[in-house]
Design a protein around this motif. Structure first.
Motif, PDB file in Angstrom:
ATOM      1  N   MET A  86       9.907  -8.168  -8.414  1.00 30.76           N
ATOM      2  CA  MET A  86      10.300  -7.877  -7.073  1.00 30.76           C
ATOM      3  C   MET A  86       9.376  -8.600  -6.109  1.00 30.76           C
ATOM      4  N   LEU A  87       9.909  -9.184  -5.101  1.00 28.33           N
ATOM      5  CA  LEU A  87       9.119  -9.868  -4.097  1.00 28.33           C
ATOM      6  C   LEU A  87       9.338  -9.193  -2.758  1.00 28.33           C
ATOM      7  N   GLY A  88       8.262  -8.899  -2.078  1.00 28.35           N
ATOM      8  CA  GLY A  88       8.384  -8.275  -0.772  1.00 28.35           C
ATOM      9  C   GLY A  88       7.135  -7.504  -0.404  1.00 28.35           C
ATOM     10  N   TRP A  89       7.319  -6.519   0.477  1.00 27.73           N
ATOM     11  CA  TRP A  89       6.204  -5.747   1.036  1.00 27.73           C
ATOM     12  C   TRP A  89       6.548  -4.272   1.081  1.00 27.73           C
ATOM     13  N   TRP A  90       5.555  -3.439   0.812  1.00 26.67           N
ATOM     14  CA  TRP A  90       5.654  -1.990   0.948  1.00 26.67           C
ATOM     15  C   TRP A  90       4.741  -1.615   2.112  1.00 26.67           C
ATOM     16  N   PHE A  91       5.327  -1.028   3.145  1.00 30.32           N
ATOM     17  CA  PHE A  91       4.586  -0.664   4.354  1.00 30.32           C
ATOM     18  C   PHE A  91       4.288   0.822   4.385  1.00 30.32           C
ATOM     19  N   VAL A  92       3.097   1.149   4.872  1.00 28.63           N
ATOM     20  CA  VAL A  92       2.702   2.532   5.143  1.00 28.63           C
ATOM     21  C   VAL A  92       2.047   2.539   6.520  1.00 28.63           C
ATOM     22  N   VAL A  93       2.607   3.330   7.432  1.00 30.68           N
ATOM     23  CA  VAL A  93       2.071   3.460   8.787  1.00 30.68           C
ATOM     24  C   VAL A  93       1.471   4.856   8.913  1.00 30.68           C
ATOM     25  N   LYS A  94       0.185   4.887   9.299  1.00 25.54           N
ATOM     26  CA  LYS A  94      -0.520   6.156   9.451  1.00 25.54           C
ATOM     27  C   LYS A  94      -0.976   6.336  10.882  1.00 25.54           C
ATOM     28  N   GLY A  95      -0.976   7.590  11.313  1.00 26.64           N
ATOM     29  CA  GLY A  95      -1.484   7.928  12.634  1.00 26.64           C
ATOM     30  C   GLY A  95      -2.998   7.873  12.639  1.00 26.64           C
ATOM     31  N   PRO A  96      -3.597   8.232  13.775  1.00 24.77           N
ATOM     32  CA  PRO A  96      -5.061   8.194  13.896  1.00 24.77           C
ATOM     33  C   PRO A  96      -5.734   9.097  12.866  1.00 24.77           C
ATOM     34  N   ALA A  97      -6.882   8.654  12.387  1.00 24.71           N
ATOM     35  CA  ALA A  97      -7.665   9.456  11.436  1.00 24.71           C
ATOM     36  C   ALA A  97      -8.162  10.722  12.118  1.00 24.71           C
ATOM     37  N   VAL A  98      -8.170  11.787  11.356  1.00 27.72           N
ATOM     38  CA  VAL A  98      -8.666  13.064  11.846  1.00 27.72           C
ATOM     39  C   VAL A  98     -10.000  13.331  11.169  1.00 27.72           C
ATOM     40  N   GLY A  99     -11.078  13.426  11.934  1.00 34.86           N
ATOM     41  CA  GLY A  99     -12.406  13.633  11.361  1.00 34.86           C
ATOM     42  C   GLY A  99     -12.777  12.463  10.478  1.00 34.86           C
ATOM     43  N   ASP A 100     -13.280  12.760   9.278  1.00 30.27           N
ATOM     44  CA  ASP A 100     -13.668  11.722   8.332  1.00 30.27           C
ATOM     45  C   ASP A 100     -12.523  11.314   7.408  1.00 30.27           C
ATOM     46  N   GLY A 101     -11.358  11.965   7.571  1.00 28.16           N
ATOM     47  CA  GLY A 101     -10.228  11.691   6.693  1.00 28.16           C
ATOM     48  C   GLY A 101      -9.365  10.553   7.193  1.00 28.16           C
ATOM     49  N   GLU A 102      -8.220  10.408   6.554  1.00 29.17           N
ATOM     50  CA  GLU A 102      -7.253   9.390   6.937  1.00 29.17           C
ATOM     51  C   GLU A 102      -6.202  10.022   7.845  1.00 29.17           C
ATOM     52  N   GLY A 103      -5.466   9.178   8.520  1.00 27.73           N
ATOM     53  CA  GLY A 103      -4.381   9.664   9.357  1.00 27.73           C
ATOM     54  C   GLY A 103      -3.198  10.111   8.522  1.00 27.73           C
ATOM     55  N   GLU A 104      -2.333  10.888   9.152  1.00 25.20           N
ATOM     56  CA  GLU A 104      -1.126  11.350   8.479  1.00 25.20           C
ATOM     57  C   GLU A 104      -0.098  10.222   8.437  1.00 25.20           C
ATOM     58  N   VAL A 105       0.657  10.190   7.359  1.00 28.12           N
ATOM     59  CA  VAL A 105       1.672   9.151   7.194  1.00 28.12           C
ATOM     60  C   VAL A 105       2.833   9.420   8.147  1.00 28.12           C
ATOM     61  N   LEU A 106       3.173   8.401   8.943  1.00 28.31           N
ATOM     62  CA  LEU A 106       4.314   8.479   9.847  1.00 28.31           C
ATOM     63  C   LEU A 106       5.557   7.856   9.223  1.00 28.31           C
ATOM     64  N   ALA A 107       5.360   6.782   8.455  1.00 25.68           N
ATOM     65  CA  ALA A 107       6.506   6.076   7.890  1.00 25.68           C
ATOM     66  C   ALA A 107       6.089   5.260   6.675  1.00 25.68           C
ATOM     67  N   LYS A 108       7.064   5.066   5.755  1.00 20.81           N
ATOM     68  CA  LYS A 108       6.902   4.205   4.583  1.00 20.81           C
ATOM     69  C   LYS A 108       8.239   3.515   4.361  1.00 20.81           C
ATOM     70  N   TRP A 109       8.192   2.233   4.006  1.00 21.56           N
ATOM     71  CA  TRP A 109       9.415   1.516   3.669  1.00 21.56           C
ATOM     72  C   TRP A 109       9.080   0.232   2.934  1.00 21.56           C
ATOM     73  N   GLU A 110      10.112  -0.339   2.336  1.00 24.75           N
ATOM     74  CA  GLU A 110       9.987  -1.568   1.571  1.00 24.75           C
ATOM     75  C   GLU A 110      10.859  -2.645   2.215  1.00 24.75           C
ATOM     76  N   THR A 111      10.350  -3.883   2.221  1.00 26.81           N
ATOM     77  CA  THR A 111      11.131  -5.009   2.730  1.00 26.81           C
ATOM     78  C   THR A 111      11.068  -6.166   1.745  1.00 26.81           C
ATOM     79  N   GLY A 112      11.824  -7.190   2.035  1.00 26.01           N
ATOM     80  CA  GLY A 112      11.775  -8.422   1.269  1.00 26.01           C
ATOM     81  C   GLY A 112      10.631  -9.303   1.752  1.00 26.01           C
ATOM     82  N   LEU A 113      10.664 -10.551   1.349  1.00 28.54           N
ATOM     83  CA  LEU A 113       9.585 -11.497   1.652  1.00 28.54           C
ATOM     84  C   LEU A 113       9.345 -11.690   3.142  1.00 28.54           C
ATOM     85  N   GLY A 114      10.385 -11.603   3.969  1.00 22.84           N
ATOM     86  CA  GLY A 114      10.240 -11.819   5.398  1.00 22.84           C
ATOM     87  C   GLY A 114       9.794 -10.589   6.167  1.00 22.84           C
ATOM     88  N   GLY A 115       9.396  -9.559   5.468  1.00 22.62           N
ATOM     89  CA  GLY A 115       9.087  -8.285   6.095  1.00 22.62           C
ATOM     90  C   GLY A 115       7.864  -8.238   6.978  1.00 22.62           C
TER      91      GLY A 115
END
Length: 107
Positions: free
Chosen positions: A1-30
């Motif tokens: 498979m060729l392409g990209w898997w995207f994960v968009v996270k909101g601002p980090a809270v404290g020392d942790g990571e941000g909450e996931v807002l969106a995830k999706w997969e695209t092709g090579l032009g993504g």
């Protein structure tokens, strides 16, 4: 498979990571949408090695692209796992919030 898997996270809270807002997969032009934001000075690329490519951008620049669907256009090559969008978190995210956008190389 060729392409990209995207994960968009909101601002980090404290020392942790941000909450996931969106995830999706695209092709090579993504990458076109985030590369265009970076070229316009509206996103900053923090990692360059594909594991992942990491950008930061303001919610006011990213969330409208989620809403209009333009981030999902990536051309052929993706298996297109189901998109995951957290409508509640997206709606609650202020436009000036700094988001993290990770793009994982799927090649």
């Amino acid at each position: 498979m060729l392409g990209w898997w995207f994960v968009v996270k909101g601002p980090a809270v404290g020392d942790g990571e941000g909450e996931v807002l969106a995830k999706w997969e695209t092709g090579l032009g993504g990458l076109h949408w985030i590369a265009a934001l970076a070229s316009a000075g509206r996103a900053e690329q923090l990692r360059f090695d594909g594991y992942p490519l990491r950008y930061t951008a303001r919610a006011g620049d990213v969330l409208p692209l989620l809403a209009d669907g333009s981030v999902f256009e990536g051309g052929p090559g993706a298996d297109h796992r189901p998109r995951e969008l957290d409508a509640g978190r997206i709606a609650a995210c202020p436009p000036d919030a700094l988001l993290t956008v990770d793009a994982w190389d799927q090649s």
